[in-house]
Design an enzyme around this catalytic site. Structure first.
Site, PDB file in Angstrom:
ATOM      1  N   ASP A 179       3.812  42.721  44.882  1.00 28.66           N
ATOM      2  CA  ASP A 179       2.483  42.482  44.302  1.00 28.66           C
ATOM      3  C   ASP A 179       1.453  42.241  45.395  1.00 28.66           C
ATOM      4  O   ASP A 179       1.791  41.871  46.525  1.00 28.66           O
ATOM      5  CB  ASP A 179       2.503  41.314  43.311  1.00 28.66           C
ATOM      6  CG  ASP A 179       2.927  40.001  43.939  1.00 28.66           C
ATOM      7  OD1 ASP A 179       3.885  40.001  44.734  1.00 28.66           O
ATOM      8  OD2 ASP A 179       2.294  38.962  43.651  1.00 28.66           O
ATOM      9  N   GLU A 237       4.784  37.266  43.809  1.00 32.47           N
ATOM     10  CA  GLU A 237       4.836  36.279  44.887  1.00 32.47           C
ATOM     11  C   GLU A 237       3.503  35.552  44.973  1.00 32.47           C
ATOM     12  O   GLU A 237       3.447  34.334  45.107  1.00 32.47           O
ATOM     13  CB  GLU A 237       5.130  36.965  46.233  1.00 32.47           C
ATOM     14  CG  GLU A 237       5.391  35.985  47.379  1.00 32.47           C
ATOM     15  CD  GLU A 237       4.148  35.536  48.132  1.00 32.47           C
ATOM     16  OE1 GLU A 237       4.219  34.553  48.872  1.00 32.47           O
ATOM     17  OE2 GLU A 237       3.075  36.170  47.972  1.00 32.47           O
TER      18      GLU A 237
HETATM   19 ZN   LIG Z   1       2.496  38.048  51.128  1.00 36.08          ZN
END
Ligand SMILES: [Zn+2]
Length: 384
Positions: A75, A137
């Site tokens: 992401d 994340e």
């Molecule tokens: Zn990162």
């Protein structure tokens, strides 16, 4: 085509998937799964509850414990309201720099992994080699948390993990954790002239904040000896304090958004235990004495453990050997490494690109950094 040129081409493919954290990452996971499968990896795609996000685990070599994990998140942070000079999801190159959202944080590392995989796969012998590409994340390491739960359930524990976040290929063996909370106070509305007949949510929120500041002071005394962090102790920040409508109304609602950045796991427990006791033994009894419906609820936004520098850390030592680094560093930003460490995996952060470019408009990574990462992975091959 050289290994570096192929890596740049793959990076271009990865950038073309607009995997902003709020959106699905299934397309890029599908692309990576296909690429890794073509090289002979065993593929596992693990979806989240929504079905719109997934982690990919691609494994070479035997099943079972031990071995090495190379980890990267798929992401990227949003591009809205940033002054990009070109389309952030169509990579462009100028003067040896590759521009696009995620080039540096952290699809550059993933591209290196994909292109180095065939060579690494050939050298794998008696221990597994896992490539792990995660979701979410940037919004609290949700993908890595799910992965850690999966590993626990299967009683599997890789020995080493390298997380390729942008460190300019420096070896990072420590960062603080990041624990974020949202605490809501429900009181009882009333007229400002009769404070005793209401439950003033803003007042209770203020007392809560006061206690947080008191705990923050006590955390300084708990600074671990030899802590290399800056500042060396666990910190608390109150980011939002809001509530109330008018000066003559007892407010029924208030909220506090706060975070702590623990240097050791025990500090997080210390803070939570202290605040729970204060809420349950002091604030709640006083609130409920006036209104049984009054209450305090704390929602956890994210609890990402830090990466604690350890005396022995085989992943750190391996990265130092591979990169020729003669020292290690501590960084102020969080990564998935602490989650893996909490499972007993030796974890280190080392990857191409600079954190200076991460999350910025016209984010870039240099060819030179990608080349250095490929060098590291090439040397890794001969040590598998
Ligand atoms: Zn990162």
């Amino acid at each position: 085509m050289t290994l570096l040129d192929r890596t740049v081409a793959t990076l271009g493919d990865l950038i073309s998937f607009p995997t902003v954290s709020k959106d699905t990452n299934l397309d890029v996971i599908g692309y990576l799964a296909r690429r890794m499968e073509e090289m002979g990896a065993r593929i596992e795609v693990v979806h989240d509850d929504s079905g719109t996000k997934a982690n990919l685990v691609a494994t070479f070599g035997p099943e079972g414990d031990g071995g090495l994990m190379l980890c990267g998140h798929t992401d990227v942070v949003p591009v809205a309201d940033q002054p990009w000079t070109q389309d952030p999801f169509e990579m462009w190159e100028a003067d040896g720099l590759l521009y696009g959202r995620g080039t540096c944080d952290m699809k550059g590392f993933i591209a290196c992994c994909v292109e180095a995989a065939p060579m690494l796969a050939e050298q794998v012998t008696d221990r597994p080699l896992h490539f792990v590409f995660t979701h979410d994340e940037e919004t609290g390491c949700l993908g890595a948390q799910a992965l850690v739960e999966l590993l626990k359930k299967r009683k599997l524990r890789p020995a080493l993990a390298i997380i390729g976040e942008p460190t300019e290929m420096r070896v990072i063996e420590g960062h603080k954790g990041c624990y974020e909370y949202h605490t809501e106070f429900t009181g009882l509305e009333g007229h400002g002239s009769a404070p005793d007949r209401g439950v003033n949510a803003v007042e209770y929120a203020s007392r809560y904040v006061g206690r947080l500041l008191n705990v923050a002071d006590r955390l300084k005394a708990r600074t671990p000896e030899g802590s290399r962090f800056d500042p060396p102790w666990t910190t608390i920040n109150v980011g939002v304090l809001s509530g109330g409508h008018a000066h003559n109304v007892i407010p029924a609602r208030a909220e506090v958004a706060w975070e702590m950045r623990p240097v050791v796991l025990e500090d997080a427990d210390f803070v939570k235990a202290d605040m729970d006791a204060y809420v349950n033994e002091v604030l709640l009894p006083a609130m409920k004495a006036v209104s049984p419906d009054a209450g305090i609820t704390t929602r956890t936004i994210a609890e990402v453990p830090g990466l604690e520098p350890m005396e022995t850390n085989a992943a750190r030592d391996l990265c130092c050997t591979l990169t020729g680094a003669n020292g290690t560093h501590i960084v102020p930003f969080g990564t998935e490494a602490g989650l893996f460490q909490s499972l007993g995996i030796d974890a280190v952060v080392c990857g191409p690109g600079s954190i200076q470019q991460a999350h910025m408009a016209d984010e870039f990574i240099s060819r030179d950094q990608l080349g250095q990462c490929l060098d590291m992975l090439t040397r890794l091959g001969s040590r598998l």
